[in-house]
Write a protein that holds these residues in place. Structure first.
Motif, PDB file in Angstrom:
ATOM      1  N   ARG A   1       0.792  -1.102  -0.057  1.00  0.00           N
ATOM      2  CA  ARG A   1      -0.067  -0.004  -0.047  1.00  0.00           C
ATOM      3  C   ARG A   1       0.909   1.355  -0.180  1.00  0.00           C
ATOM      4  O   ARG A   1       0.474   2.394   0.222  1.00  0.00           O
ATOM      5  CB  ARG A   1      -0.726   0.059   1.193  1.00  0.00           C
ATOM      6  N   LYS A   2       2.248   1.110  -0.294  1.00  0.00           N
ATOM      7  CA  LYS A   2       2.971   2.259  -0.310  1.00  0.00           C
ATOM      8  C   LYS A   2       3.439   2.705  -1.607  1.00  0.00           C
ATOM      9  O   LYS A   2       3.388   2.007  -2.450  1.00  0.00           O
ATOM     10  CB  LYS A   2       4.318   1.983   0.674  1.00  0.00           C
ATOM     11  N   VAL A   3       4.004   3.913  -1.666  1.00  0.00           N
ATOM     12  CA  VAL A   3       4.737   4.207  -2.947  1.00  0.00           C
ATOM     13  C   VAL A   3       6.087   4.515  -2.265  1.00  0.00           C
ATOM     14  O   VAL A   3       6.233   5.307  -1.191  1.00  0.00           O
ATOM     15  CB  VAL A   3       4.231   5.375  -3.631  1.00  0.00           C
ATOM     16  N   LEU A   4       7.099   3.767  -3.144  1.00  0.00           N
ATOM     17  CA  LEU A   4       8.514   3.780  -2.501  1.00  0.00           C
ATOM     18  C   LEU A   4       9.440   4.885  -3.189  1.00  0.00           C
ATOM     19  O   LEU A   4       9.511   4.969  -4.422  1.00  0.00           O
ATOM     20  CB  LEU A   4       9.016   2.235  -2.561  1.00  0.00           C
ATOM     21  N   ILE A   5       9.988   5.589  -2.198  1.00  0.00           N
ATOM     22  CA  ILE A   5      10.828   6.839  -2.818  1.00  0.00           C
ATOM     23  C   ILE A   5      12.126   6.721  -2.425  1.00  0.00           C
ATOM     24  O   ILE A   5      12.281   6.016  -1.272  1.00  0.00           O
ATOM     25  CB  ILE A   5      10.349   8.314  -2.176  1.00  0.00           C
ATOM     26  N   GLY A   6      13.054   6.724  -3.046  1.00  0.00           N
ATOM     27  CA  GLY A   6      14.573   6.298  -2.628  1.00  0.00           C
ATOM     28  C   GLY A   6      14.838   7.419  -1.352  1.00  0.00           C
ATOM     29  O   GLY A   6      14.131   8.364  -0.964  1.00  0.00           O
ATOM     30  N   ASP A   7      15.568   6.683  -0.445  1.00  0.00           N
ATOM     31  CA  ASP A   7      15.809   7.352   1.061  1.00  0.00           C
ATOM     32  C   ASP A   7      16.473   8.773   0.917  1.00  0.00           C
ATOM     33  O   ASP A   7      15.858   9.893   1.536  1.00  0.00           O
ATOM     34  CB  ASP A   7      16.502   6.570   2.130  1.00  0.00           C
ATOM     35  N   GLN A   8      17.338   8.965  -0.216  1.00  0.00           N
ATOM     36  CA  GLN A   8      18.117  10.227  -0.130  1.00  0.00           C
ATOM     37  C   GLN A   8      17.104  11.345  -0.728  1.00  0.00           C
ATOM     38  O   GLN A   8      16.865  12.370  -0.450  1.00  0.00           O
ATOM     39  CB  GLN A   8      19.195  10.346  -1.030  1.00  0.00           C
ATOM     40  N   ALA A   9      16.386  10.688  -1.937  1.00  0.00           N
ATOM     41  CA  ALA A   9      15.178  11.769  -2.408  1.00  0.00           C
ATOM     42  C   ALA A   9      14.380  12.462  -1.212  1.00  0.00           C
ATOM     43  O   ALA A   9      14.123  13.312  -1.288  1.00  0.00           O
ATOM     44  CB  ALA A   9      14.496  11.137  -3.406  1.00  0.00           C
ATOM     45  N   ALA A  10      13.783  11.292  -0.531  1.00  0.00           N
ATOM     46  CA  ALA A  10      12.846  11.715   0.442  1.00  0.00           C
ATOM     47  C   ALA A  10      13.497  12.666   1.420  1.00  0.00           C
ATOM     48  O   ALA A  10      12.673  13.648   1.877  1.00  0.00           O
ATOM     49  CB  ALA A  10      12.418  10.261   1.272  1.00  0.00           C
ATOM     50  N   ILE A  11      14.657  12.487   1.959  1.00  0.00           N
ATOM     51  CA  ILE A  11      15.344  13.508   2.954  1.00  0.00           C
ATOM     52  C   ILE A  11      15.565  14.721   2.304  1.00  0.00           C
ATOM     53  O   ILE A  11      15.070  16.067   2.723  1.00  0.00           O
ATOM     54  CB  ILE A  11      16.679  12.713   3.337  1.00  0.00           C
ATOM     55  N   GLU A  12      16.064  14.832   1.092  1.00  0.00           N
ATOM     56  CA  GLU A  12      16.350  15.837   0.417  1.00  0.00           C
ATOM     57  C   GLU A  12      15.345  16.736  -0.131  1.00  0.00           C
ATOM     58  O   GLU A  12      15.249  18.022  -0.245  1.00  0.00           O
ATOM     59  CB  GLU A  12      17.727  15.684  -0.691  1.00  0.00           C
ATOM     60  N   LEU A  13      14.300  15.960  -1.028  1.00  0.00           N
ATOM     61  CA  LEU A  13      13.105  16.721  -1.540  1.00  0.00           C
ATOM     62  C   LEU A  13      12.228  17.104  -0.876  1.00  0.00           C
ATOM     63  O   LEU A  13      11.363  18.155  -1.065  1.00  0.00           O
ATOM     64  CB  LEU A  13      12.999  16.037  -2.818  1.00  0.00           C
TER      65      LEU A  13
END
Lengths: 395, 237
Positions: A198-210
């Motif tokens: 049920r998730k949409v997965l984003i790269g961890d660095q992208a999530a932190i930075e963006l």
């Protein structure tokens, strides 16, 4: 000095068989009662054991060596795990792979629609997640080191359906926290981790930075050596949070799946009990028919007594007749129950698993019930006064 | 040549009731080897009870029953059943054939409780059926046989295992007069071949050709109690 009566063992059997063969219609109908009872019991055991076998096969392919380490949620505020938790765990002996995820509150929507999809949230994941979960994509590709910091997203299978994105044609884009993310992959089903579906997965660095997501992982998935899982599991909490291991929960997602098989046990017992009731009713039916049979066959009983049959011979003839009748029903029931199991398992795509013990005990139960049902009528038959019996009973 | 194969000494039988019903009153009767005896009496005379005593199917209230020299009164069920199976042959009014079995198989049951092997039983049964003139009906089921043929099958069954005595209870009760005559003729033939036969009947006519007639009325023997064959021909009662 006196010659006693003797009845050869095989003649005991053939005498009872003749009794049943001479009344085919009644024999078939009486056996049917037992057949239904045995069939339902065999089908219940067969279907549930086939279902369990299918589940075990599924567990085998998914692996029971996946553990989930997460911040304990007993307190009012959930304190996330330390940032070092993931690399520390990866260094633990017997750990094959580990991947951190960070849950977020960000809702998502297709960028060509206005409203968010309720219940679908974004999650930040390290690229090792896909290998750790052993999940493939049905379209596109998973995240990797090269995509880690880019505004791209991989959809869980349920999230993809809810967003209405079933393939990557036309380069679908979704909105997460006001920013566009390009969909690069759609995940296959995750039977062990329905939450990630049920998730949409984003790269961890992208999530932190963006998106400004806190870098502390909320959960870490760990794949360990299957043979050393019990030794390794206790090490994970202190490793993840050396200061406060009590604040860390370690669970095994496959336990949930296994628990599902156990929940079925209650239902299975209930169905078995119902089958047992059918069997008992069948047994009472046999007793009934045998009592009538003894009344009808007074002449035959009298004749046999005149021919030298002892009370014991008459008794064993009728007990065996009842047991054979029931055994016939048992064989029919096993065939019927096996047929039902095979048909059902095939339709479910399961491997058929019919425990031989269940089949044998089905037949055994039928024989025992038949014998018990036969005792009373057989005793009645044996007690008949030979003089009365030969005259047809009417004095 | 006239040793007793069956002897009743002072046999009485009464059934519980108030007052008790005395069906047989101190009967003395001796049947010798090689005899053909008709026991005749109206219904209710006690002749069936008498046959039950002679056939060890029932126990007397008092008195002794000797079958082939053995007192059977006190025997327990297994021994008593053995006496019935090995020393006696029975023929009943209702034939008592098993409907699911062929003529041969029905006759073969005569040796079932002797512990004889199936093959030997069948062979003996075929021979016995030849003796009673049914060699051509060996594989028929009883349903396909006439009344007379059924009774012949039953007689063949009674002959199996060479019993000391054959007891026939109203063997012609269900048969027409022509067939009755044939069955009586068969009994005479078998008797000539050496079988000891006791036939119970209510039909005085049947007794005309019988060498010895025992008359019974109200549980007492009127005539013919003594085992002197060929002397009691006054059946004009």
């Amino acid at each position: 000095m006196m010659d006693r009566s003797k009845l050869r063992a095989r003649d005991v059997v053939s005498t009872s068989v003749v009794g049943l063969r001479s009344r085919r219609g009644r024999t078939a109908l009486t056996a049917l009662g037992i057949a239904i009872g045995i069939a339902s019991m065999v089908a219940v055991v067969g279907i549930s054991s086939s279902s369990k076998a299918a589940l075990i096969a599924q567990l085998d392919s998914l692996g029971t060596n996946l553990l989930r380490v997460e911040a304990s949620s007993t307190g009012i505020s959930i304190e996330p795990l330390p940032i070092e938790a993931e690399p520390m765990i990866r260094r633990v002996e017997n750990v094959d792979a580990a991947a951190a995820v960070i849950s977020t509150e960000f809702e998502v929507r297709r960028n060509d629609r206005d409203t968010n999809v309720v219940g679908i949230n974004a999650m930040a994941a390290s690229p090792e997640l896909f290998e750790t979960l052993r999940v493939d994509t049905t379209a596109g590709r998973p995240l990797d080191d090269g995509l880690r910091a880019l505004p791209v997203v991989v959809l869980g299978d349920v999230a993809a359906i809810r967003l209405g994105i079933t393939d990557l044609e036309g380069g679908p884009v979704i909105d997460v926290g006001g920013q566009d993310f390009v969909v690069v992959g759609i995940l296959d089903e995750l039977p062990l981790n329905p939450d990630i579906s049920r998730k949409v997965l984003i790269g961890d660095q992208a999530a932190i930075e963006l998106l400004g997501v806190e870098p502390n992982p909320t959960a870490i998935y760990v794949r360990v050596d299957p043979d050393l899982i019990n030794e390794t599991r206790p090490l994970l909490a202190p490793t993840a949070h050396p200061g406060r291991p009590a604040k860390v929960d370690v669970s095994r997602p496959s336990d949930l799946l296994e628990a599902r098989a156990e929940v079925d046990q209650n239902l299975q017992n209930l169905l078995l009990a119902l089958g047992g009731v059918a069997l008992l009713v069948g047994g009472v039916g046999i007793a009934n028919v045998m009592v009538i049979s003894v009344l009808e066959r007074r002449g035959e009983i009298g004749l046999r007594r005149a021919l030298g049959a002892t009370r014991g011979h008459i008794r064993s003839q009728f007990v065996l007749e009842a047991a054979l009748l029931s055994g016939l029903g048992g064989v029919l029931g096993i065939l019927l129950g096996s047929g039902i199991t095979i048909g059902y398992a095939r339709r479910q795509g399961w491997v058929v698993d019919l425990p031989p013990l269940a089949l044998a005990s089905g037949l055994g139960a039928a024989l025992v019930i038949g014998m018990l049902a036969g005792f009373y009528p057989a005793a009645k038959a044996a007690r008949l006064d030979p003089a009365l019996a030969v005259s047809g009973g009417s004095n | 040549m006239s040793s007793a194969v069956l002897e009743l000494r002072d046999v009485s039988k009464s059934y519980a009731g108030s007052p008790p019903i005395e069906v047989l009153k101190e009967i003395d009767l001796k049947i010798s080897e090689g005899e053909l005896v008709a026991i005749v009496g109206p219904s209710g005379s006690g002749k069936s009870t008498l046959l039950n005593m002679m056939g060890a199917l029932d126990r007397p209230t008092s008195g002794e029953v000797l079958i082939d020299g053995t007192v059977v009164n006190g025997l327990r069920d297994p021994s008593l059943s053995g006496v019935r199976g090995r020393r006696l042959g029975f023929v009943f009014q209702q034939f008592h054939l098993l409907p699911g079995l062929s003529a041969t198989e029905n006759v073969a049951t005569g040796l079932l409780y002797h512990g004889t092997r199936g093959r030997a039983r069948k062979a003996a049964a075929r021979e016995a059926l030849e003796r009673v003139g049914l060699g051509h009906r060996l594989d028929q089921k009883p349903g396909k046989l006439s009344g007379g043929e059924r009774q012949r099958v039953a007689i063949a069954r009674a002959l199996l295992g060479d019993p000391a005595i054959v007891l026939a209870d109203e063997p012609t009760g269900n048969l027409d007069s022509q067939t009755t005559a044939e069955i009586v003729e068969l009994f005479l033939e078998l008797n000539e071949q050496g079988s000891t036969i006791v036939m119970i009947t209510h039909d005085q006519d049947l007794t005309r050709s019988m060498p010895r007639v025992v008359e019974i009325l109200d549980g007492e023997i009127l005539d013919g109690a003594a085992a002197e064959p060929d002397t009691d021909e006054d059946d004009a009662l």
